[in-house]
Design a protein around this motif. Sequence first.
Motif, short mmCIF file in Angstrom:
data_model
loop_
_atom_site.label_atom_id
_atom_site.label_comp_id
_atom_site.label_asym_id
_atom_site.label_seq_id
_atom_site.Cartn_x
_atom_site.Cartn_y
_atom_site.Cartn_z
N SER A 15 0.83 -1.20 0.00
CA SER A 15 0.00 0.00 0.00
C SER A 15 0.87 1.26 0.00
O SER A 15 0.53 2.27 -0.62
CB SER A 15 -0.94 0.01 1.21
OG SER A 15 -0.21 0.04 2.42
N ILE A 16 2.01 1.18 0.69
CA ILE A 16 2.94 2.31 0.67
C ILE A 16 3.52 2.49 -0.73
O ILE A 16 3.64 3.61 -1.24
CB ILE A 16 4.06 2.10 1.71
CG1 ILE A 16 3.52 2.31 3.12
CG2 ILE A 16 5.25 3.05 1.45
CD1 ILE A 16 4.54 2.12 4.22
N THR A 18 2.13 1.72 -3.53
CA THR A 18 1.08 2.29 -4.39
C THR A 18 0.93 3.78 -4.14
O THR A 18 0.85 4.59 -5.07
CB THR A 18 -0.27 1.58 -4.13
OG1 THR A 18 -0.12 0.18 -4.40
CG2 THR A 18 -1.35 2.15 -5.04
N SER A 19 0.92 4.17 -2.86
CA SER A 19 0.79 5.60 -2.52
C SER A 19 1.94 6.41 -3.09
O SER A 19 1.74 7.50 -3.64
CB SER A 19 0.73 5.77 -1.00
OG SER A 19 -0.39 5.12 -0.45
N LEU A 20 3.15 5.88 -2.97
CA LEU A 20 4.32 6.61 -3.45
C LEU A 20 4.39 6.65 -4.97
O LEU A 20 4.93 7.61 -5.54
CB LEU A 20 5.60 6.00 -2.87
CG LEU A 20 5.78 6.19 -1.36
CD1 LEU A 20 7.04 5.50 -0.87
CD2 LEU A 20 5.83 7.66 -1.00
N GLN A 21 3.84 5.63 -5.63
CA GLN A 21 3.78 5.67 -7.09
C GLN A 21 2.95 6.87 -7.54
O GLN A 21 3.34 7.61 -8.45
CB GLN A 21 3.14 4.38 -7.63
CG GLN A 21 4.04 3.16 -7.63
CD GLN A 21 4.93 3.11 -8.85
OE1 GLN A 21 4.85 3.96 -9.73
NE2 GLN A 21 5.81 2.12 -8.91
N PHE A 22 1.81 7.09 -6.88
CA PHE A 22 0.95 8.24 -7.22
C PHE A 22 1.62 9.56 -6.86
O PHE A 22 1.63 10.51 -7.64
CB PHE A 22 -0.40 8.13 -6.51
CG PHE A 22 -1.33 7.13 -7.14
CD1 PHE A 22 -1.87 7.35 -8.40
CD2 PHE A 22 -1.67 5.96 -6.47
CE1 PHE A 22 -2.72 6.43 -8.99
CE2 PHE A 22 -2.52 5.03 -7.05
CZ PHE A 22 -3.05 5.27 -8.31
N LEU A 23 2.17 9.64 -5.64
CA LEU A 23 2.78 10.89 -5.17
C LEU A 23 4.00 11.27 -6.02
O LEU A 23 4.08 12.39 -6.54
CB LEU A 23 3.20 10.76 -3.70
CG LEU A 23 4.07 11.90 -3.15
CD1 LEU A 23 3.31 13.21 -3.14
CD2 LEU A 23 4.57 11.55 -1.74
N SER A 33 9.56 0.38 -8.35
CA SER A 33 9.29 -0.07 -6.99
C SER A 33 9.58 -1.57 -6.85
O SER A 33 9.42 -2.34 -7.81
CB SER A 33 7.84 0.22 -6.60
OG SER A 33 6.94 -0.46 -7.44
N LYS A 110 8.42 7.85 8.74
CA LYS A 110 7.01 7.46 8.60
C LYS A 110 6.28 7.80 9.89
O LYS A 110 6.82 7.58 10.97
CB LYS A 110 6.88 5.95 8.35
CG LYS A 110 7.57 5.42 7.12
CD LYS A 110 7.40 3.90 7.08
CE LYS A 110 8.16 3.28 5.92
NZ LYS A 110 8.06 1.81 5.95
N ASN A 114 4.05 14.67 2.69
CA ASN A 114 4.27 14.61 1.25
C ASN A 114 5.25 15.66 0.75
O ASN A 114 6.17 15.37 -0.01
CB ASN A 114 2.93 14.77 0.50
CG ASN A 114 2.07 13.53 0.59
OD1 ASN A 114 2.53 12.48 1.03
ND2 ASN A 114 0.83 13.63 0.19
#
Length: 448
Positions: A15-16, A18-23, A33, A110, A114
Amino acid sequence: MAVSYSILVVDDNRSILTSLQFLLGDYFAHVLSLSSPQGMLALLEREEVDVVLLDMNFSAGINNGNEGLFWLQELKAHFPNLPVVLFTAYADIELAVEGLKRGAADFVVKPWDNKKMVQVLLAVCGQNKKKNDPECEVPRTMYWGESEAMRRLRTLVERCSVTHANVLITGENGTGKEMLAREIHTLSPRHAAPMVSVDMGAITDTLFESELFGHVKGAFTDARQDRVGRFEAAHGGTLFLDEIGNLPLYLQAKLLTAVQNRQIVRVGSNQPVGVDIRLICATNRDLQEMVVRNEFREDLLYRINTIHLHLPPLRERKEDILPLAYRFLKSYSQMYHRRFDGFTGEAEVRLMAHPWYGNIRELQHTLERAVILCGECENGKLPAPVLHLADDERRSGEAEEQVRTLEEMEMSAIRQALEQCRGNYSLAASRLGISRQTLYNKIKRYGL
C-alpha cells in the motif's frame, strides 16, 4: 511537474508502494518499486536510477531488524555514487542516524509529510547531479556576495568554524540562518558527523523532553521502545536549534542544564548520558530585549551566545540582489527545463527597487514562480510583469516614510498571508516559509 530524475522505492508494504507511485509520479520521470530488496542490485544493473528510497525493515529477519543498514552497505559497495534515502519509522531514528554515518544521503520518517518527502528526494538528486555535473549549479550553498557586511561576516565565520564554540545566529526571516549554520558545520572539525536540526517553534511543550532528550520504553503510554533524542543523534556533530526565541521560559531551564552539563537524561530514566555536540542556535527575535522583559533566561543566553553572528536583511545588501536572482534563475530554469539566461532591463530595475521584506527566501520563491508561469519568453529574458512586483515604488516610498520594527513587519506579513489564504493556516504557513506550529505561536504571541 515531473523532472528528468528516476527513483527506485524499496518497501515491503504494497500500500505504501502504491501511494508513493501516485505521489512521486508527479515529480519524477520514472518511479520504480520493489517489495523486497533481494532483486534490488540486479535491477540497478539494468536501470538508470538517480536515487533509492530504501525501507529499513523488511519481513525477512535479516541482521536482527537492521536490514536497512545491511542493504545500504550493499548498495554503497556496488553503486558508491548512487544516493540512498532511508525510509524509517519514527521510533527507529537512531538507526537512521547510524545510516547517515554509513553513507546514506538523508532519511524520511514514517508517517511522512508529502511535501517534505518530495523536497528531500529532489534535493538529494540535485546535490548528486551537481557533484557529477559542474555545469548544473543548484544554489544550496552559502552565497556571500559583495557587500561589506557579508565580507565581515565571512571572516568571523571562517575564524569561529574551526572551534567548538557555541554560536548564536540572528537575522530576519528568510535571510538564510539555517544555511549559515550548515556552512559553519561544513567548515568545522565535526563535518564528518551529522548536523541535526530542530525547529523549536514546531515542538509542543509536552514533547519537548522526549524530542530533545529521548525516552525509554514504558516512560509514557506510546513509548513502546527506547528512542534517542536530538542531542544524542547529534553526538560528535552539530545540534542546530532554530527559532530558539520561541522556547517557553519554563522549558529554558531544562535546555540550560543539558547545554551546561553536556549530558541528558532520557524521559523515564535516571541514568545520565554524556553528549558531545557543537551547539548553534538561531532566532529572528531580540533575545536581549526578551531578557529585559523576563521572557528569556539571561544565563541561557550567555551559554548559547559565545559567538554572535548577524545576517543582514537583503534590502541592506542591494549589491547582492541581482547576483542572487541570476543564481536562482539558472537553477530553476534547469529544474523546470526552461531557457532563460537573464532578465530584461525593466525586470532588473524592479528587482533592485523591491524592498524584499521576505529577504532571500522571498526572492527565491519569486523567481521559482516566475520561471514556472512565464513559459518561453523572447530572447530568453525574463520580463518584469511575470515577477508580479507592480507595487514596488509605492511600497518603497512607504518604507522610507515610516521605519517599522521587525515585529510590526512580521505582524503585517502574517495578517496579509492569513487574508490571502482565507484563514487556511497550513497554506499561510507555507507561504511565509515557517511551520504551522510556528505560525500558531506567532498568532498567539501577537494576539491576531
